[in-house]
Scaffold this active site. Structure first.
Site, mmCIF file in Angstrom:
data_model
loop_
_atom_site.group_PDB
_atom_site.id
_atom_site.type_symbol
_atom_site.label_atom_id
_atom_site.label_comp_id
_atom_site.label_asym_id
_atom_site.label_seq_id
_atom_site.Cartn_x
_atom_site.Cartn_y
_atom_site.Cartn_z
ATOM 1 N N GLU A 373 0.816 -1.017 -0.103
ATOM 2 C CA GLU A 373 -0.073 -0.066 0.023
ATOM 3 C C GLU A 373 0.761 1.392 0.166
ATOM 4 O O GLU A 373 0.658 2.036 -1.011
ATOM 5 C CB GLU A 373 -0.947 0.193 1.148
ATOM 6 C CG GLU A 373 -2.380 -0.575 1.300
ATOM 7 C CD GLU A 373 -1.591 -2.389 1.312
ATOM 8 O OE1 GLU A 373 -0.763 -2.171 1.896
ATOM 9 O OE2 GLU A 373 -2.777 -3.769 1.015
ATOM 10 N N PHE A 396 -9.152 -3.134 0.953
ATOM 11 C CA PHE A 396 -10.240 -2.904 2.401
ATOM 12 C C PHE A 396 -9.794 -1.925 2.984
ATOM 13 O O PHE A 396 -7.851 -2.014 3.125
ATOM 14 C CB PHE A 396 -10.448 -3.906 3.347
ATOM 15 C CG PHE A 396 -11.581 -4.960 2.835
ATOM 16 C CD1 PHE A 396 -12.250 -5.441 3.398
ATOM 17 C CD2 PHE A 396 -10.962 -5.877 1.788
ATOM 18 C CE1 PHE A 396 -13.279 -6.039 2.794
ATOM 19 C CE2 PHE A 396 -12.000 -7.666 1.613
ATOM 20 C CZ PHE A 396 -12.691 -7.313 1.390
ATOM 21 N N HIS A 440 -10.873 -6.095 8.898
ATOM 22 C CA HIS A 440 -11.986 -6.285 7.332
ATOM 23 C C HIS A 440 -13.403 -5.721 7.946
ATOM 24 O O HIS A 440 -14.577 -5.255 6.835
ATOM 25 C CB HIS A 440 -12.440 -7.216 6.403
ATOM 26 C CG HIS A 440 -11.196 -8.056 6.516
ATOM 27 N ND1 HIS A 440 -10.458 -8.535 7.152
ATOM 28 C CD2 HIS A 440 -10.476 -8.365 4.859
ATOM 29 C CE1 HIS A 440 -9.811 -9.291 5.823
ATOM 30 N NE2 HIS A 440 -9.516 -9.357 5.160
#
Ligand SMILES: Cc1ncc(C[n+]2csc(CCOP(=O)(O)OP(=O)(O)O)c2C)c(N)n1
Length: 634
Positions: A373, A396, A440
């Site tokens: 990320e 997510f 999540h």
């Protein structure tokens, strides 16, 4: 000579900090002269030579060190923490490692334009222990990006010697691990550095690929002047003094009869004069005055033009379809828009938002990324620096933690620091109620709500979702775009088929009533509607914020003044949530209009639990209904 001058000024208390590059000059100077002027260089804190090599005016450089307006950050950031597009230099943030992913993005832009340019990025051996180092190298390797990663191996990271930093012997050992070429040079030999970089740059311009260049060198002074050098064995200084790059090069040029003492004196006199003039200008300049622009300058100046759909054509779309539709139309509208994320290409993303995009827009613009990320958000910023727009999908919203630094320190601050915009939208599938447990299901908008420089959107319905996503992509500023997973397929409505945008920063009334106001966003809008519908004879204003940052104070004040009772509701946990800020603001600014204390309801201050009954207990729905009744009866 600038280095020597800075040491004097530091002792005189005339500058606040100096990270000396004495002993390492050959690397910056060799590198800067080995590539074309319009090829980007991303230097670190010891790379003065990159700036002088690109002819950055001395008065501006010194003005920067002194926090003056003529510097590159108008007094907002210090030392080499700035970039200058004019000179194709992108400076560091203090965190060191994040810099490398920006080089990936810049190089990706070059590759997409096919304009055959190399990008150079510097790092130290210490910063190589950061995850960002690995992520950036790995992305560059997988995507064959034309970047030279120059590692200045000076044996220390602040006081920590290499053997406490890593176990491998040399950075060249890392090349095979990443599947890329790695070369080692004597970093104190200017000509060797220069020739090697020149050749590598030629090679990667023709055949785009990253390469590691390890430059062996030594830091002749402390980490920064105040920290001293006690931790470095004396004999190392003696050994490396013999290899001083400037003295050696000077001796070499004399041997070659390129230079003699009188020429050296002339050159030194000229440089001395230039330094003195630059310093005088910088010192003569007053410190910056505080102006109103300080606060607005967190964003690139941009006035949104809200666009209505061209026709009345509309069709039933679920939230997920509306987002996909908006994204697709933005891709059609901007051929410089690139989508990046895990599994977004062939697979279409885990929520299928980008299904079919690969076929329509091709692999260059719809990019599957490795699991990284931080590097991908940084790459998005690099793309933007080099003329592109980026949408980055978090698989997510929870996983944004791994890219947090790039968002809050790079995207959010870069315009305020040196005027560079960050045209990046980070898509955030968010929210609980789906039985997915602590990792999540989180709502984490408050982390970004607290960060000046970002814009945060959180639509509650398909129409707003499409229009706001398009608006975010149009705007050259950085956005977090929250999409509630539980609403993706549970909610549908008529959505215009054409391209349109919704006004950013503008709340909307999802219901109008008299008895009280519920201020909320996202899933809260639906809870509020359900609750009001369940209470007979009760009507309420339900204000859907839609934009969380910057939020619509006017609309908040208007509804409070109308109903005189207010409840702020959100799915995120209570403490320090968006609601805390709004409640505090109402108390301060609308006190006279209140007939009851400002109420808040939100999720419990715990992680999001997995089991249904626990998750239901965590979410605010039941407590909210109670609170609503109490407030109505107050
Ligand atoms: C994320 C982060 N952790 C710690 C620091 C503090 N720090 C600044 S420079 C530095 C050492 C860096 O060493 P290296 O990368 O080898 O570069 P050098 O200073 O030797 O040129 C440290 C620990 C920081 N700036 N950022």
């Amino acid at each position: 000579m600038i280095e020597e001058k800075m040491l004097i000024l530091l002792r005189q208390g005339k500058i606040s900090k100096w990270f000396s590059g004495i002993g390492q000059e050959a690397i910056s100077v060799g590198a800067v002269n080995a590539v074309a002027e319009d090829e980007f260089i991303l230097p670190m804190h010891r790379n003065l030579g990159v700036f002088t090599g690109r002819n950055v005016p001395y008065n501006r450089l010194f003005g920067q060190f002194q926090g003056k307006n003529s510097g590159f950050t108008k007094g907002r950031d210090r030392s080499f923490h700035f970039g200058t597009r004019e000179h194709h230099i992108v400076g560091m943030i203090s965190h060191l490692g994040p810099q490398m992913a920006l080089a990936d993005g810049i190089a990706l832009a070059h590759k997409l334009k096919d304009n055959k340019k190399a990008t150079l990025v510097f790092t130290g051996d210490g910063a190589s222990s950061e995850g960002d180092f690995h992520e950036a190298l790995n992305v560059a390797a997988v995507w064959d990006l034309p970047v030279i990663f120059i590692i200045e191996n000076n044996g220390y990271g602040l006081s920590t010697p290499s053997n406490e930093q890593f176990r491998f012997k040399n950075f060249t050992d890392k090349g095979p691990g990443y599947g890329i070429k790695a070369v080692r040079v004597d970093g104190n030999n200017l000509l060797e550095v220069h020739r090697t970089i020149r050749e590598l740059a030629e090679e990667i311009r023709k055949n785009p690929k990253p390469v590691i260049l390890e430059a062996m060198t030594f830091r002749m002074r402390g980490h920064e002047e105040a920290s001293g050098t006690k931790y470095v064995p004396k004999e190392l200084f003696e050994q490396w003094a013999k290899k001083d790059p400037v003295e050696n090069f000077e001796r070499y040029l004399k041997r070659q009869k390129v230079l003699d003492d009188s020429k050296i004196d002339d050159i030194r006199a000229k440089i001395k004069k230039d330094i003195e003039e630059g310093l005088k200008q910088a010192f003569d300049e007053p410190l910056p005055e505080v102006t109103e622009i300080e606060q607005s300058d967190i964003y690139f100046p941009y006035q949104q033009e809200v666009k209505a759909p061209a026709t009345d054509a509309a069709s039933e779309k679920r939230l997920v379809d509306a987002i996909s539709d908006g994204l697709k139309q933005s891709m059609e509208r901007y051929d410089n828009l690139v989508i990046m994320g895990q599994d977004v290409a062939e697979y279409g993303g885990v929520f299928k938002i980008t299904e079919g995009f690969l076929e329509q827009f091709g692999k260059d613009r719809v990019r599957n990324t490795p699991l990284c990320e931080s590097a991908i958000i940084g790459t998005g910023l690099g793309l933007c620096i080099n003329g592109y727009k980026a949408v980055v999908e978090m698989q997510f919203a929870d996983f944004v933690t791994c890219g947090f630094n790039q968002i809050v320190n790079n995207l959010a601050k870069i315009h305020y620091r040196w005027g560079q915009n960050a045209d990046v939208v980070v898509r955030m599938p968010t929210g609980a109620g789906v039985g997915a447990g602590p990792f999540h299901s989180q709502s984490n908008e408050a982390w970004f709500f607290h960060t000046p420089g970002l814009k945060v959107l959180y639509p509650s319905n398909p129409v707003d979702a499409k229009g706001l996503l398009n608006a975010a992509i149009e705007d050259p500023n950085p956005y977090l775009f929250f999409e509630h997973k539980a609403l993706y397929r549970a909610l549908s409505s008529e959505v215009p088929d054409d391209y349109y945008t919704v006004e950013v920063g503008k709340a909307a009334l999802a219901a109008e009533g008299e008895d009280l106001s519920i201020i909320t966003y996202g899933m809260g809008v639906h809870w509020a509607k359900e609750a009001i519908d369940s209470l007979e004879g009760v009507s309420a204003d339900i204000l859907d914020l839609r934009t969380i940052l910057p939020w619509d104070k006017e609309a908040v004040a208007a509804t409070v003044k109308k109903t005189n009772k207010v409840l702020v509701l959100h799915e995120d946990t209570l403490t320090g949530g968006v609601g805390a800020e709004i409640a505090a603001w109402i108390s301060e600014h609308c006190f006279e209009h209140l007939d009851a204390p400002v109420s808040r309801e939100a999720s419990l201050d715990t992680p999001v639990p997995f089991s249904r009954p626990l998750e239901e207990n965590f979410l605010p729905q039941q407590r909210f209904l109670e609170k609503l009744r109490r407030l109505l009866a107050y």
